[in-house]
Design an enzyme around this catalytic site. Structure first.
Site, PDB file in Angstrom:
ATOM      1  N   THR A  25      -5.365   7.857  -5.916  1.00 37.51           N
ATOM      2  CA  THR A  25      -4.000   7.682  -6.424  1.00 37.51           C
ATOM      3  C   THR A  25      -3.383   6.445  -5.778  1.00 37.51           C
ATOM      4  O   THR A  25      -4.111   5.628  -5.207  1.00 37.51           O
ATOM      5  CB  THR A  25      -3.168   8.974  -6.211  1.00 37.51           C
ATOM      6  N   ASN A  26      -2.077   6.266  -5.872  1.00 35.73           N
ATOM      7  CA  ASN A  26      -1.416   5.105  -5.240  1.00 35.73           C
ATOM      8  C   ASN A  26      -0.027   5.504  -4.768  1.00 35.73           C
ATOM      9  O   ASN A  26       0.387   6.650  -4.934  1.00 35.73           O
ATOM     10  CB  ASN A  26      -1.382   3.924  -6.222  1.00 35.73           C
ATOM     11  N   HIS A  27       0.710   4.530  -4.204  1.00 39.25           N
ATOM     12  CA  HIS A  27       1.985   4.815  -3.531  1.00 39.25           C
ATOM     13  C   HIS A  27       3.201   4.926  -4.444  1.00 39.25           C
ATOM     14  O   HIS A  27       4.315   5.045  -3.944  1.00 39.25           O
ATOM     15  CB  HIS A  27       2.294   3.705  -2.530  1.00 39.25           C
TER      16      HIS A  27
END
Ligand code: C5P
Length: 224
Positions: A25-27
């Site tokens: 995933t990412n921020h």
């Protein structure tokens, strides 16, 4: 300003599963997309939000569809486009470009000291929306860049065949992912405007005001 307009927005990150407990995933916090959805509803629009996994409550009055992966987001977006005459699409989500080629059905067990994960490309949602022939909505994307902001974003505007791109420099402290404030360039094929640094909610208003001016002269092809 946006009354009687149907708007579809994507927000948040995507989750690309490796096995039942792990994923990529990412921020992205989803704050910018949620702020735009909330503001668009307050400005009188009928708003649908397709959201990846975030820790935010669905904005009041906004039909929110929760998804996990980029493929789920792609499917949900196209279902909404088929079901409603959407006037405006805004892709704010930080969609994963790649996903694991296969998902393990059971928790993956460690054995060797090295492990190679094969990734395959995800579909580009905003490009697929901009490529629609019938009922193509006015199409806006976001571009997060760490250098050459205007040039890289303009290239995306052209390559993805968009109407507008909202570019923000995520290397600047205190703006971009997970923060309360942001500063963007609003780029069309003809013009670039700098928003200046604003709270995300105020910035959502600035962006929607700018888009609504362009929307006034945009006519989607609804013939079947
Ligand atoms: O090419 P890049 O990922 O930087 O472009 C960002 C824009 O494209 C964002 O608006 C994002 O929502 C959209 N995007 C998408 N589907 C992808 C990748 C990006 O809709 N698979």
């Amino acid at each position: 300003m946006l009354s009687n307009r149907k708007i579809l927005i994507t927000a948040g990150p995507t989750w690309e599963a490796i096995d039942p407990v792990r994923g990529i995933t990412n921020h992205s916090s989803g704050k910018m997309g949620y702020a735009i959805a909330e503001k668009a509803f307050r400005l009188g629009a009928d708003v649908k939000l397709v959201s990846g996994p975030v820790c935010l409550s669905p904005p009041a009055g906004v039909e929110t569809i929760q998804v996990l992966s980029a493929q789920d987001m792609y499917d949900a977006v196209h279902r909404q486009l088929e079901a409603h005459n959407i006037d405006l699409f805004i892709g704010v989500a930080a969609v994963a470009d790649y996903r694991p080629a296969s998902v393990h059905s059971q928790k993956f067990k460690k054995s060797s000291t090295e492990l190679t994960l094969k990734l395959v490309r995800n579909p580009d949602i905003v490009t697929s929306v901009a490529a629609l022939e019938k009922g193509r909505p006015y199409t806006v994307a976001f571009a997060a860049e760490t250098e050459n902001l205007q040039a890289y974003a303009f290239k995306k505007l052209v390559n993805k065949k968009l109407d507008m791109i909202i570019a923000n420099d995520v290397s600047k402290l205190g703006t971009g992912f997970g923060t309360e404030q942001n500063q963007v360039l609003m780029i069309t094929h003809e013009q670039t405007l700098d928003s200046g640094r604003q709270d995300k909610s105020e910035l959502a208003n600035t962006i929607l005001l700018h888009i609504s001016k362009h929307l006034e002269t945009y006519e989607p092809d609804r013939t079947s």
